[in-house]
Design a protein around this motif. Structure first.
Motif, short mmCIF file in Angstrom:
data_model
loop_
_atom_site.label_atom_id
_atom_site.label_comp_id
_atom_site.label_asym_id
_atom_site.label_seq_id
_atom_site.Cartn_x
_atom_site.Cartn_y
_atom_site.Cartn_z
N ARG A 251 35.00 -90.30 11.42
CA ARG A 251 34.56 -90.39 10.02
C ARG A 251 35.32 -89.42 9.14
O ARG A 251 35.82 -89.80 8.07
N GLU A 252 35.39 -88.16 9.57
CA GLU A 252 36.05 -87.14 8.74
C GLU A 252 37.53 -87.43 8.55
O GLU A 252 38.08 -87.22 7.47
N LEU A 253 38.20 -87.90 9.60
CA LEU A 253 39.62 -88.23 9.48
C LEU A 253 39.83 -89.33 8.44
O LEU A 253 40.73 -89.24 7.60
N LYS A 254 38.98 -90.34 8.48
CA LYS A 254 39.09 -91.44 7.52
C LYS A 254 38.82 -90.94 6.10
O LYS A 254 39.55 -91.28 5.16
N GLU A 255 37.79 -90.10 5.95
CA GLU A 255 37.44 -89.62 4.62
C GLU A 255 38.52 -88.72 4.03
O GLU A 255 38.84 -88.80 2.84
N GLU A 256 39.08 -87.83 4.86
CA GLU A 256 40.01 -86.83 4.34
C GLU A 256 41.46 -87.32 4.26
O GLU A 256 42.22 -86.82 3.44
N TYR B 153 43.31 -92.23 7.46
CA TYR B 153 43.71 -92.77 8.76
C TYR B 153 42.51 -93.28 9.55
O TYR B 153 41.44 -92.66 9.59
N VAL B 154 42.73 -94.40 10.23
CA VAL B 154 41.79 -94.92 11.23
C VAL B 154 42.36 -94.58 12.59
O VAL B 154 43.55 -94.78 12.84
N ALA B 155 41.53 -94.03 13.49
CA ALA B 155 42.05 -93.53 14.76
C ALA B 155 41.14 -93.89 15.92
O ALA B 155 40.01 -94.37 15.74
N GLU B 156 41.64 -93.62 17.12
CA GLU B 156 40.90 -93.86 18.36
C GLU B 156 40.79 -92.54 19.11
O GLU B 156 41.77 -91.80 19.23
N VAL B 157 39.61 -92.24 19.61
CA VAL B 157 39.38 -90.98 20.32
C VAL B 157 40.07 -90.98 21.68
O VAL B 157 40.00 -91.96 22.43
N LEU B 158 40.75 -89.87 21.98
CA LEU B 158 41.40 -89.69 23.29
C LEU B 158 40.58 -88.76 24.17
O LEU B 158 40.30 -89.09 25.32
N GLU B 159 40.24 -87.59 23.68
CA GLU B 159 39.46 -86.64 24.46
C GLU B 159 38.83 -85.61 23.53
O GLU B 159 39.22 -85.47 22.37
N SER C 249 50.54 -99.31 13.61
CA SER C 249 50.71 -100.76 13.48
C SER C 249 49.46 -101.42 12.89
O SER C 249 49.51 -102.59 12.49
N LEU C 250 48.35 -100.68 12.82
CA LEU C 250 47.14 -101.24 12.26
C LEU C 250 47.27 -101.41 10.75
O LEU C 250 47.77 -100.51 10.07
N PRO C 251 46.82 -102.53 10.21
CA PRO C 251 46.89 -102.73 8.76
C PRO C 251 46.17 -101.63 7.98
O PRO C 251 46.61 -101.24 6.89
N GLN C 252 45.06 -101.09 8.55
CA GLN C 252 44.30 -100.05 7.85
C GLN C 252 45.10 -98.77 7.64
O GLN C 252 44.78 -97.97 6.76
N ASN D 53 48.23 -98.60 4.04
CA ASN D 53 47.97 -98.13 2.67
C ASN D 53 46.74 -97.24 2.72
O ASN D 53 45.60 -97.71 2.61
N LEU D 54 46.96 -95.96 2.88
CA LEU D 54 45.88 -95.02 3.14
C LEU D 54 45.02 -94.82 1.89
O LEU D 54 45.53 -94.64 0.79
N GLU D 55 43.71 -94.82 2.10
CA GLU D 55 42.76 -94.63 1.01
C GLU D 55 41.72 -93.58 1.42
O GLU D 55 40.63 -93.92 1.87
#
Length: 211
Positions: free
Chosen positions: A111-116, A119-125, A151-154, A157-159
């Protein structure tokens, strides 16, 4: 090499006054006096700070986010520039934020990464619980490592979804260059957050000892 993702005007943010904080005005922190017994049985006192924001159902205050982007020139880490009044400086930081009620560290990191940053991301560890400055305060956090798939469309164009009082510039640095970029940025007058410095130092130690 630095890649700039988004820019906000740095302007002339500055501290205009400093005064004692009354207990009745404190929203985020409180000062406490601990009375304890040392290993020799001597009673002593210790002054420290505590957060007021930790939820009762959570064992941590916040998350720091190591967001990695893989590309042809090597992995890059997502960083931020943000003015911090306690230092009266712009600080080079990893994305980070407080846990919301009912959230896991991993949910908070996404959530915080997307808000700040957008970026949309996937957790590794996720790291063990870490304490920022245990001689001064009880604040703690977990570091969550995430992968950003460009490669993700999200992620094209970062918002970012910044709050009214947040002014954040997002950029990336190659992991292999992180230590020298910390040195360069400090010389330019920026403050370096310890979490970034520790990450950069760890990379340098790994290089030196070929770990």
């Amino acid at each position: 090499m630095i890649a700039k993702i988004s820019t906000v005007p740095e302007g002339t943010a500055k501290v205009i006054s400093t005064e004692p904080l009354l207990e009745t005005e404190a929203v985020w922190t409180k000062l406490v006096k601990k009375t304890y017994q040392d290993p020799n049985g001597i009673t002593r006192t210790w002054e420290s700070a505590e957060r007021r924001t930790r939820w009762k159902d959570s064992d941590i205050d916040a998350v720091g986010i190591v967001a990695i982007i893989e590309n042809e020139t090597g992995p890059e880490v997502v960083l931020q520039k943000q003015y911090r009044p306690p230092l009266d400086k712009i600080v080079i930081e990893l994305p980070a934020g407080l846990i919301d009620q009912g959230e896991t560290a991993e949910q908070a990191a996404i959530r915080e990464l997307k808000e700040e940053t957008g970026y949309v991301a996937e957790v590794l560890e996720t790291s063990p619980v870490m304490f920022n400055d245990p001689g001064f305060c009880n604040t703690n956090l977990k570091m969550v490592h995430v992968s950003v798939d460009m490669s993700l469309p999200q992620n094209q164009n970062l918002e970012p979804e910044l709050e009214e009082n947040e002014f954040i510039e997002v950029f990336t640095v190659r992991l292999v260059d992180l230590w020298k970029e910390c040195i360069r940025l400090e010389k330019e007058g920026y403050a370096i957050d310890a979490r970034i410095a520790n990450l950069a130092e760890g990379i340098e130690i790994a290089k030196k000892f070929k770990l």
